[in-house]
Write an enzyme that holds these catalytic residues in place. Structure first.
Site, PDB file in Angstrom:
ATOM      1  N   ALA A  76       0.856  -1.183   0.000  1.00 43.71           N
ATOM      2  CA  ALA A  76       0.000   0.000   0.000  1.00 43.71           C
ATOM      3  C   ALA A  76       0.892   1.233   0.000  1.00 43.71           C
ATOM      4  O   ALA A  76       2.054   1.162   0.409  1.00 43.71           O
ATOM      5  CB  ALA A  76      -0.873  -0.012   1.251  1.00 43.71           C
ATOM      6  N   GLY A 115       0.527  -5.176   0.731  1.00 44.50           N
ATOM      7  CA  GLY A 115      -0.543  -5.153  -0.262  1.00 44.50           C
ATOM      8  C   GLY A 115      -0.099  -5.699  -1.609  1.00 44.50           C
ATOM      9  O   GLY A 115      -0.931  -6.204  -2.378  1.00 44.50           O
ATOM     10  N   GLU A 138       3.603  -5.735   7.278  1.00 47.94           N
ATOM     11  CA  GLU A 138       2.746  -4.714   7.891  1.00 47.94           C
ATOM     12  C   GLU A 138       2.997  -4.559   9.383  1.00 47.94           C
ATOM     13  O   GLU A 138       2.915  -3.458   9.930  1.00 47.94           O
ATOM     14  CB  GLU A 138       1.267  -5.058   7.660  1.00 47.94           C
ATOM     15  CG  GLU A 138       0.766  -4.798   6.239  1.00 47.94           C
ATOM     16  CD  GLU A 138       0.997  -5.962   5.292  1.00 47.94           C
ATOM     17  OE1 GLU A 138       1.796  -6.858   5.619  1.00 47.94           O
ATOM     18  OE2 GLU A 138       0.368  -5.967   4.216  1.00 47.94           O
TER      19      GLU A 138
HETATM   20  C1  3H9 Z   1       0.365  -2.391   3.372  1.00 43.88           C
HETATM   21  O1  3H9 Z   1       0.645  -2.855   2.315  1.00 43.88           O
HETATM   22  C2  3H9 Z   1      -1.023  -2.452   3.974  1.00 43.88           C
HETATM   23  C3  3H9 Z   1      -1.939  -3.434   3.306  1.00 43.88           C
HETATM   24  O2  3H9 Z   1      -1.807  -4.716   3.837  1.00 43.88           O
HETATM   25  C4  3H9 Z   1      -3.388  -3.086   3.504  1.00 43.88           C
HETATM   26  C5  3H9 Z   1      -3.893  -1.841   2.928  1.00 43.88           C
HETATM   27  C6  3H9 Z   1      -5.395  -1.706   3.018  1.00 43.88           C
HETATM   28  N1  3H9 Z   1       4.638   3.456   0.113  1.00 43.88           N
HETATM   29  O3  3H9 Z   1      13.354   1.717   0.833  1.00 43.88           O
HETATM   30  P1  3H9 Z   1      13.797   2.477  -0.362  1.00 43.88           P
HETATM   31  C7  3H9 Z   1       9.486   4.861  -0.910  1.00 43.88           C
HETATM   32  S1  3H9 Z   1       1.523  -1.561   4.302  1.00 43.88           S
HETATM   33  C8  3H9 Z   1       5.125   4.669  -0.214  1.00 43.88           C
HETATM   34  O4  3H9 Z   1      14.841   3.525  -0.165  1.00 43.88           O
HETATM   35  P2  3H9 Z   1      14.941   0.084  -1.467  1.00 43.88           P
HETATM   36  C9  3H9 Z   1      10.542   5.196   0.118  1.00 43.88           C
HETATM   37  O5  3H9 Z   1      10.039   6.059   1.101  1.00 43.88           O
HETATM   38  C10 3H9 Z   1       2.983  -1.541   3.281  1.00 43.88           C
HETATM   39  N2  3H9 Z   1       6.451   4.893  -0.449  1.00 43.88           N
HETATM   40  O6  3H9 Z   1      14.250   1.513  -1.558  1.00 43.88           O
HETATM   41  C11 3H9 Z   1      11.592   5.837  -0.753  1.00 43.88           C
HETATM   42  O7  3H9 Z   1      11.166   7.165  -1.040  1.00 43.88           O
HETATM   43  P3  3H9 Z   1      12.222   8.332  -1.231  1.00 43.88           P
HETATM   44  C12 3H9 Z   1       3.718  -2.814   3.354  1.00 43.88           C
HETATM   45  C13 3H9 Z   1       7.274   3.847  -0.331  1.00 43.88           C
HETATM   46  O8  3H9 Z   1      15.180  -0.298  -2.870  1.00 43.88           O
HETATM   47  C14 3H9 Z   1      11.513   5.025  -2.047  1.00 43.88           C
HETATM   48  O9  3H9 Z   1      10.226   4.420  -2.029  1.00 43.88           O
HETATM   49  N3  3H9 Z   1       4.959  -2.687   2.596  1.00 43.88           N
HETATM   50  C15 3H9 Z   1       6.816   2.567   0.000  1.00 43.88           C
HETATM   51  O10 3H9 Z   1      16.063   0.112  -0.505  1.00 43.88           O
HETATM   52  C16 3H9 Z   1      12.560   3.936  -2.159  1.00 43.88           C
HETATM   53  O11 3H9 Z   1      12.497   3.125  -1.000  1.00 43.88           O
HETATM   54  C17 3H9 Z   1       6.121  -2.353   3.190  1.00 43.88           C
HETATM   55  O12 3H9 Z   1       6.215  -2.143   4.363  1.00 43.88           O
HETATM   56  C18 3H9 Z   1       5.426   2.383   0.228  1.00 43.88           C
HETATM   57  N4  3H9 Z   1       4.896   1.184   0.535  1.00 43.88           N
HETATM   58  O13 3H9 Z   1      13.842  -0.891  -0.817  1.00 43.88           O
HETATM   59  C19 3H9 Z   1       7.322  -2.257   2.251  1.00 43.88           C
HETATM   60  N5  3H9 Z   1       7.875   1.722   0.052  1.00 43.88           N
HETATM   61  O14 3H9 Z   1      13.058   7.935  -2.398  1.00 43.88           O
HETATM   62  C20 3H9 Z   1       8.051  -0.952   2.463  1.00 43.88           C
HETATM   63  C21 3H9 Z   1       8.964   2.466  -0.261  1.00 43.88           C
HETATM   64  O15 3H9 Z   1      11.381   9.537  -1.424  1.00 43.88           O
HETATM   65  N6  3H9 Z   1       9.153  -0.763   1.560  1.00 43.88           N
HETATM   66  N7  3H9 Z   1       8.610   3.738  -0.487  1.00 43.88           N
HETATM   67  O16 3H9 Z   1      13.000   8.366   0.053  1.00 43.88           O
HETATM   68  C22 3H9 Z   1      10.330  -1.427   1.612  1.00 43.88           C
HETATM   69  O17 3H9 Z   1      10.522  -2.326   2.410  1.00 43.88           O
HETATM   70  C23 3H9 Z   1      11.428  -0.991   0.684  1.00 43.88           C
HETATM   71  O18 3H9 Z   1      11.123   0.301   0.240  1.00 43.88           O
HETATM   72  C24 3H9 Z   1      11.664  -1.895  -0.554  1.00 43.88           C
HETATM   73  C25 3H9 Z   1      12.672  -1.197  -1.514  1.00 43.88           C
HETATM   74  C26 3H9 Z   1      12.222  -3.239  -0.092  1.00 43.88           C
HETATM   75  C27 3H9 Z   1      10.380  -2.103  -1.308  1.00 43.88           C
END
Ligand code: 3H9
Length: 714
Positions: A76, A115, A138
Site C-alpha cells: 500500500a 498489499g 505490515e
Molecule cells: C500495506 O501494504 C497495507 C496493506 O496490507 C493493507 C492496505 C489496506 N509506500 O526503501 P527504499 C518509498 S503496508 C510509499 O529507499 P529500497 C521510500 O520512502 C505496506 N512509499 O528503496 C523511498 O522514497 P524516497 C507494506 C514507499 O530499494 C523510495 O520508495 N509494505 C513505500 O532500498 C525507495 O524506498 C512495506 O512495508 C510504500 N509502501 O527498498 C514495504 N515503500 O526515495 C516498504 C517504499 O522519497 N518498503 N517507499 O525516500 C520497503 O521495504 C522498501 O522500500 C523496498 C525497496 C524493499 C520495497
C-alpha cells in the site's frame, strides 16, 4: 518549427500508473508507479479498470499482472495512511481480481510486500523469479495485512506458516515461497516478462481454471491450525511488549479458521482500521520515513563521493576491532595499525573472536571466516596506510593522543584520503586544525558493538569538504548502517542529549526514586533496558572518566549528584566487575538490586541534605522524557542536527528508543509541545538552571507548531 500543441499537451499529461495491452490472448497489465509501484489510488483504479476491461473483452482469455522497474509492488502507499480514504479500497480491488472469470496470473520480481503480495494472493496463479522477495511486513508498521492477507494466506499455506510470515514481517525468497506453497512456480530466469508470458501461455494451453485462494483448503486440518494459533498467541503475548498489532493478527487468523471468508474479511477490516488509527502505527511509519530521510543531506546531494576501496583502522581495542569487522563484513580490505606486535595480535584476536562466535552459533562456516580474515592485514607502522582511501582512528579518547595519530596520518596518507576519527566527545574541529588537510577530516562515530549497532553519527567539522561528507554517507550504505549528520559539539547529537536525561534521572534518585524503579519505568515505556542497566553494561568507568574530565568546566552552581562516583570509587563498574548499580552473580548478565547501593544512595541524600520523596512511574517518565526532548530541541536549534527527525533516528538506532513511539521528537508531538513545555516550566521551579526551556520549544509553542513541521525535505 512550431511545437505541436497536441504533443506538448500529451507530454504534460500525468503518466498513467497502470497500462494494459493485448499480447496474443493474454492481457498484460503493467504497474508503473515509481519508485516502488506502491498501491496509490491511481494504481488501485487502474488495476480494477484493467480487470473490468479483461472481463468485457472477448479477445482476452487470461490476465498477466507485472510490475515495471525493480519491483512487483512494495505494498500500500504508506504516504496515504492518516489521510481521507479514496476508493476503490485495496481489499475491494483484491476481491475484484479474485472474482475475475478469466484466469489471472501474477508474475513477481523484486519486492512483493504487504498489499503487493495481497494482490498476488488474489490472483489465481503466482510465479516468482529467482531474485523475488515476498513478505507481509505490515506488523513493522504497526498494521496487519488488511487487503485479505490475513484470510487468504492461512487458507493457502496453513496457519503456522502464515502466522510466522505475518508476525515476523520477514521477507522470503522465491524458493522458500515455492516450498510454502505461496507461489506455484519459480521462473528459470529473472526475465519477468518472458517468464510470465510463457507461464500464461501454458495455463491457457492446459485450459487451467480460475482458482481462487479464498477456496484453498490449508486450514482443513482444524486441530493443527488451532494449535498453531494458540501457540502463536501465547508467544506473541510474551514477546510483543505492548505492541498493538501482533495480537490482532492472531485474532484475524482465528477468524479465518472459524468464519466464512466474507466474515473473516470483515474482522480483518475492523482490526486493520483500529491499527491504522493507533499512535503506534503513526510512530512506526514516522520511523520508516525518517530512516530514509536522514540519508538526504545537503552534501550527499551536491557532491560526488570519493572512491573507497581500501580502509585503515588505527587501534585494535574493542571499538577498533568492531569497526574493522563492520568494514570487513562490507567486503572491503582492512589494514589495522597498533603500536606493537602484542597489541596487534590482541586486535586481530578481537576480530577473530567475533567470527568464532558466529561459527559457534552455526551462523558461519570456518572457510568463510578464513576468506574474510584474508582481507585483514596489520602493521605497527603507519606507512602501511600509504595507499588507504579512508582511515578510521579509534584510539584512546584524549586530544593529545588523537592529534599524534592524525600527525602520522598527515605524514603517510596519500592526497585525497579521508581521515576519520571515531571520537565520541572531542572537538573534531581541533583535530582537523592540527593537520595540513582539514578538508579531509571527518567524524565517524560508531556505537558499540560497532559491527552490530546500526547508528553511525557522521560528524561534520567546519572545514571538511562536501565530497568527504558524501563519502561518509556512501560508506554507511556499504556498511549497512543508518547515518545521521551531526555538527560538532560535546557529545554530538546522541551523547549530548543522553548526558542531560541521565542527569535528570540522577536528580530523581537523589530526590527519592531508586535506580531500579527508574529502570523499570523506562522499560515499561518500551526500552529494552533502563539507563542504569545500560551504565552497568557499558562500564561505569567510562562515564566516570568523562565526568572527571568535565569537572573543571562544570558550572559550580549546577546540581551534581555524586552517587555514581561513590560506586566507581569502590571499583563497581558494572557487569565486568560483578557489581555496579546492580549485583551480578558469577557470570550473570542480569543483575539484582543491591541493598548496599541503596544504602550508599541514602547516605548521599543525607550528605546533600535532601528529604527523600516518592515518585510515581508516570512522573519519572515525564521528567526523563522532558529532559530528552528539551535537549533534543536545543540540538536542532543550534543546527547540530538538521531536523527533529535526525534526533529521532539517532535515538531509535543508537539508544534503544522504542520504535513504535517514533523517537523522542515524534513522541513529543504526540504528547503535545504545550504539555512538554508546561512540565519543564513546572520542574524549573525547583531547579531553574537545569530546566531551561529550549528556545526552539518555546518558539514552536508560541507559533502553535510542532516538531514535525520542521521535518521538511533538505
Ligand atoms: C500495506 O501494504 C497495507 C496493506 O496490507 C493493507 C492496505 C489496506 N509506500 O526503501 P527504499 C518509498 S503496508 C510509499 O529507499 P529500497 C521510500 O520512502 C505496506 N512509499 O528503496 C523511498 O522514497 P524516497 C507494506 C514507499 O530499494 C523510495 O520508495 N509494505 C513505500 O532500498 C525507495 O524506498 C512495506 O512495508 C510504500 N509502501 O527498498 C514495504 N515503500 O526515495 C516498504 C517504499 O522519497 N518498503 N517507499 O525516500 C520497503 O521495504 C522498501 O522500500 C523496498 C525497496 C524493499 C520495497
Amino acid at each position: 518549427m512550431a511545437l505541436d500543441p497536441a504533443a506538448s499537451a500529451l507530454s504534460a499529461a500525468p503518466t498513467v500508473p497502470v497500462t494494459h495491452e493485448l499480447r496474443g490472448k493474454v492481457l498484460l497489465v503493467t504497474i508503473d508507479n515509481p519508485p516502488v509501484n506502491a498501491l496509490g489510488v491511481d494504481v488501485r483504479r487502474g488495476l480494477a479498470a484493467a480487470i473490468e476491461h479483461a472481463e468485457a473483452n472477448a479477445a482476452v482469455q487470461a490476465v498477466l499482472i507485472v510490475g515495471a522497474g525493480r519491483n512487483f509492488i512494495a505494498g500500500a502507499d504508506i504516504r496515504e495512511f492518516g489521510k481521507p480514504p479514496q476508493s476503490p479500497a485495496l481489499p475491494d480491488v483484491c476481491n475484484r481480481i479474485e472474482a475475475s472469470h478469466k484466469p489471472v496470473l501474477a508474475a513477481i520480481h523484486g519486492a512483493a510486500l504487504g498489499g503487493g503480495l495481497e494482490i498476488a494472493l488474489a490472483a489465481h496463479y503466482r510465479l516468482a523469479v529467482p531474485g523475488a522477495k515476498l513478505g507481509l511486513p505490515e506488523v513493522q508498521l504497526g498494521l496487519l495485512p488488511g487487503a485479505g492477507g490475513t484470510q487468504r494466506t492461512p487458507r493457502l499455506i496453513g496457519a503456522e506458516a502464515a502466522l510466522s510470515l505475518m508476525l515476523s514481517g520477514k521477507h522470503i525468497g522465491a524458493q522458500e515461497a515455492l516450498k510454502l506453497g505461496l507461489v506455484d512456480r519459480v521462473g528459470a530466469s529473472d526475465d519477468i516478462l518472458a517468464e510470465g508470458l510463457a507461464y500464461a501461455q501454458e495455463l491457457l494451453a492446459a485450459h487451467a481454471p480460475v482458482r481462487r485462494t479464498r477456496d484453498a483448503q490449508a486450514l482443513a486440518e482444524r486441530a493443527a491450525a488451532q494449535a498453531a494459533i494458540d501457540a502463536a498467541r501465547a508467544d506473541t503475548a510474551k514477546k510483543s511488549r505492548g505492541l498493538f498489532s501482533p495480537l490482532k493478527i492472531v485474532d484475524c487468523v482465528q477468524a479465518a479458521l472459524d468464519q466464512s471468508f466474507e466474515e473473516g474479511q470483515r474482522v480483518e477490516r475492523k482490526l486493520f482500521l483500529e491499527c491504522l488509527e493507533s499512535p503506534q502505527r503513526a510512530g512506526l511509519v514516522h520511523a520508516f520515513f525518517a530512516e530514509r530521510e536522514v540519508q538526504k543531506t545537503p552534501e550527499a546531494k551536491s557532491a560526488k563521493p570519493r572512491a573507497i576501496e581500501t580502509v585503515g583502522v588505527v587501534g585494535g581495542g574493542t571499538m577498533g576491532a568492531g569497526i574493522a569487522v563492520a568494514v570487513l563484513d562490507a567486503g572491503l580490505p582492512v589494514t589495522m595499525i597498533e603500536r606493537d606486535d602484542a597489541s596487534l595480535a590482541r586486535g586481530r584476536a578481537h576480530v577473530e573472536k567475533v567470527y568464532d562466535g558466529l561459527i559457534a552459533k552455526g551462523r558461519m562456516k570456518p572457510e568463510a571466516k578464513d576468506a574474510i580474515l584474508a582481507r585483514l592485514s596489520g602493521s605497527t607502522s603507519y606507512d602501511a596506510l600509504a595507499s588507504a582511501d579512508l582511515v578510521i582512528e579509534a584510539v584512546f579518547e584524549e586530544m593529545g593522543v588523537k592529534q599524534a595519530v592524525f600527525a602520522e596520518l598527515d605524514r603517510v596518507c596519500k592526497p585525497g584520503a579521508v581521515l576519520a576519527t571515531n571520537t565520541s566527545y572531542l572537538d573534531i574541529d581541533a583535530i582537523a586544525a592540527s593537520v595540513k588537510r582539514p578538508q579531509d577530516v571527518i567524524g565517524l562515530h560508531f556505537f558499540s558493538p560497532a559491527n552490530i549497532m546500526k547508528l553511525l553519527e557522521v560528524v561534520v567539522p567546519s572545514q571538511v569538504s562536501a565530497d568527504v561528507v558524501a563519502t561518509a554517507f556512501e560508506l554507511a550504505k556499504k556498511l549497512r548502517k543508518v547515518p545521521v549528520r551531526a555538527g560538532v559539539c560535546d557529545g554530538f547529537i546522541g551523547n549530548r542529549v543522553l548526558a542531560v536525561y541521565r542527569t535528570a534521572a540522577d536528580h530523581m534518585i537523589e530526590d527519592g526514586a531508586s535506580p531500579y524503579q527508574i529502570d523499570k519505568a523506562v522499560r515499561d515505556f518500551g526500552y529494552p533496558m533502563g539507563p542504569y542497566q545500560v551504565v552497568d553494561l557499558a562500564g561505569g568507568d567510562i562515564g566516570w572518566a568523562t565526568r572527571k574530565r568535565r569537572a573543571a568546566t562544570r558550572d559550580p552552581k549546577a546540581r551534581y549528584v555524586q552517587i555514581a562516583d561513590r560506586l566507581c570509587e569502590r571499583g563497581w563498574f558494572g557487569q565486568k566487575t560483578g557489581r555496579g548499580f546492580y549485583l551480578y552473580a558469577q557470570g550473570a548478565r542480569v543483575g539484582t538490586p543491591d541493598p548496599e547501593v541503596e544504602s550508599i544512595i541514602r547516605a548521599e541524600r543525607e550528605r546533600a541534605g535532601i528529604e527523600p520523596r516518592s515518585f510515581s512511574d508516570e512522573e519519572i517518565l515525564r521528567r526523563y522524557m522532558a529532559a530528552m526532548i528539551n535537549e533534543g530541541a536545543n540540538v536542532v536549534h543550534e543546527k547540530i542536527a538538521l531536523r527533529p527527525l535526525d534526533v529521532d533516528v539517532t535515538f531509535l538506532y543508537g539508544y534503544g528508543f522504542p520504535r513504535h513511539r517514533g523517537g523522542p521528537m515524534h513522541y513529543a508531538d504526540t504528547v503535545g509541545l504545550v504539555t512538554v513545555l508546561a512540565d519543564i516550566r513546572e520542574f524549573a521551579k525547583e531547579d531553574p538552571l537545569f530546566w531551561k526551556p529550549s528556545p526552539l520549544l518555546v518558539e514552536l509553542v508560541e507559533r502553535g507548531a510542532n516538531f514535525a513541521s520542521l521535518n521538511t525535505a533538505i
